[in-house]
Design an enzyme around this catalytic site. Structure first.
Site, PDB file in Angstrom:
ATOM      1  N   LYS A  25      32.351  26.593 -19.384  1.00 45.97           N
ATOM      2  CA  LYS A  25      31.419  26.908 -20.604  1.00 45.97           C
ATOM      3  C   LYS A  25      31.748  27.858 -21.519  1.00 45.97           C
ATOM      4  CE  LYS A  25      27.074  25.778 -21.458  1.00 45.97           C
ATOM      5  NZ  LYS A  25      26.359  24.422 -20.913  1.00 45.97           N
ATOM      6  N   ASP A  50      25.958  22.837 -27.143  1.00 43.25           N
ATOM      7  CA  ASP A  50      24.884  23.396 -26.220  1.00 43.25           C
ATOM      8  C   ASP A  50      23.848  23.889 -26.864  1.00 43.25           C
ATOM      9  OD1 ASP A  50      24.532  23.974 -22.940  1.00 43.25           O
ATOM     10  OD2 ASP A  50      23.954  25.599 -24.223  1.00 43.25           O
TER      11      ASP A  50
HETATM   12  N1  GLU Z   1      25.819  21.533 -22.658  1.00 43.02           N
HETATM   13  C1  GLU Z   1      25.420  20.337 -21.752  1.00 43.02           C
HETATM   14  C2  GLU Z   1      25.335  20.723 -20.545  1.00 43.02           C
HETATM   15  O1  GLU Z   1      24.974  21.898 -20.224  1.00 43.02           O
HETATM   16  C3  GLU Z   1      26.701  19.237 -22.215  1.00 43.02           C
HETATM   17  C4  GLU Z   1      28.236  19.539 -21.772  1.00 43.02           C
HETATM   18  C5  GLU Z   1      29.088  18.712 -22.273  1.00 43.02           C
HETATM   19  O2  GLU Z   1      28.702  17.355 -22.731  1.00 43.02           O
HETATM   20  O3  GLU Z   1      30.330  18.763 -21.999  1.00 43.02           O
HETATM   21  O4  GLU Z   1      25.456  20.124 -19.571  1.00 43.02           O
END
Ligand code: GLU
Length: 445
Positions: free
Chosen positions: A125, A165
């Protein structure tokens, strides 16, 4: 042997001022500690110590110029949490609440979420404390370029693949990808959530919201019920809430709330028309972070500072941000007749509220299971990019449904109680943990 209190005391000592990370770890470790203690292979591998420590946390400075010609300095991070199952994968969050600790919690959750999808992706992340609120398009572009100038050193299509996100949607991914290509001169699947003209997958924008509704469908089907005719509360008004609202309407449910930092909308006619859904996208694109204009436009109620959880509904979908649904909110929902809470934001339900829901045998799906549709379709985007091909919307949607079905089945398998109640939190934690832990053991140390 691990002992919960002393393990958590050590974790708190090593991670001061990171309450969300501690909260996320406590929940997972609380569910898996007995299983770990019964498994000599996990004990030999010191699995809990290793699985709760990110592989690395990269922090960098982002300097950018605003429209007034002033220099601004923000912090950027990428937390590469665990790559036992595949390349680090997870979104970038641009929000004033972002800290190293919040990204560690999100990277930790992401690791188990990604494992639950059954696809070959590890957990990561990233993001920044930059807030897009009130910023012009040019400012957002300059910030994204400066951010990627730093981030590009640490990512790649087979090492770490960021996505969107909160605060990072198609526009931001476009600017970030443009800058990556400028520096690296390569067209690869290094980011997901790209535009459908330049490597993006169909159904990726809708995937998290659709996925959470497919998960709810599975929960209800297990009880011999369906979404048809159900009243639904949704919080938030961004990409995830939008996808949930659209799919709920398609499946015959009536979403009566959305919310923003300014308050809550109650629309008794249902947020069900294409016009209303399209207006949500417009609200988000305005960068103002408010929902009040919806009330004026569609003659709905607006409660300044209010939340959606005081409205009587059958199902509730927190879709905004961590710890948005408190113990009191959970009590209000249950008092109003709600029997299903599907956490769609990451750790959207406070720890005591989650405990209350489980103690009262409310069907409560944790975010790492219910919101995994977004990252699952991101992985499908990686597959399409690697093959230099596009799949049809039906193909992607069909695979998304299967992934959500599979996650639901894993939760039931590992979370079923003697009385028939399913503890989805426990089920998701055990199922996700075992995959990551087994892969780590097999790869040695
Ligand atoms: N931000 C999204 C999550 O919390 C998607 C992450 C992604 O597609 O890599 O899963």
């Amino acid at each position: 042997m691990y002992e919960l209190a002393s393990f958590m005391a050590g974790l708190e000592r090593r991670n001061p001022s990171q309450p969300e990370f501690i909260q996320a770890v406590r929940e997972v470790v609380g569910n898996v500690i007995d299983l770990v203690n019964e498994n000599p292979q996990y004990l030999d591998a010191r699995i809990l110590d290793r699985i709760c420590e990110p592989d690395r946390v990269i922090s960098f400075k982002v300097e950018w110029e605003d429209d007034g010609g002033h220099l601004n300095v923000n912090r950027g991070w990428r937390v590469q949490f665990n790559n036992a199952l595949g390349p680090y994968k997870g979104g970038l969050r641009f929000h004033s609440s972002v800290t190293e600790g919040s990204l560690k919690f999100l990277g930790f959750e992401q690791t188990f979420k990604n494992a639950l999808t059954g696809l070959p992706i590890g957990g990561g992340k990233g993001g920044s404390d930059f807030s897009p609120r009130g910023r012009s398009d040019a400012e957002i572009r300059r910030f994204c370029r400066a951010f990627m100038t730093e981030l590009q050193r640490y990512i790649g299509p087979d090492t770490d693949v960021p996505a969107g996100d909160i605060g990072v949607g198609a526009r931001e991914i476009g600017y970030l990808y443009g800058q990556y290509k400028k520096i690296r001169v390569e067209n690869t699947g290094v980011l997901t959530g790209k535009g459908p003209l330049w490597g993006g997958s169909l159904v990726r924008p809708e995937a998290t919201g659709y996925g959470t509704m497919y998960f709810a469908q599975e929960m209800l089907a297990r009880e011999g019920d369906s979404l048809e005719g159900k009243r639904v509360a949704v919080s938030g008004f961004g990409n995830v809430a939008w996808g949930a609202v659209v799919k709920a309407a398609e499946l015959g449910a009536k979403v009566v709330t959305i919310s923003g930092p300014d308050g809550c909308i109650i629309d008794e006619d249902g947020i069900s028309t294409p016009e209303k859904a399209a207006y949500m996208l417009q609200l988000r694109a305005s960068n103002n972070d408010v929902v009040k204009p919806y009330a004026q436009r569609f003659k709905a109620r607006f409660i300044p500072g209010g939340k959606p959880w005081q409205v009587p509904v059958d199902l509730a979908f927190p879709c905004a941000i961590q710890n948005e649904l408190t113990l009191q909110d959970a009590k209000d929902l249950v008092a109003g007749g709600c029997r299903h809470v599907i956490e769609t934001s990451n750790m959207g339900v406070c720890a005591d509220a989650a405990e209350y829901l489980i103690a009262n045998k409310i069907s409560f799906a944790p975010g790492k299971a219910a919101n995994a549709g977004g990252v699952a379709v991101s992985c499908l985007e990686m597959s399409q990019d690697a093959q230099h091909l596009y799949w049809s919307a039906d193909e992607v949607d069909g695979r998304l449904r299967n992934v959500m079905k599979g996650i639901h089945a894993s939760c039931v398998e590992h979370g079923r109680c003697d009385d028939g109640y399913v503890d989805y939190v426990k089920g998701a934690n055990i199922a996700g943990f075992c995959k990551v832990a087994d892969a780590m053991c097999q790869q040695g140390w």
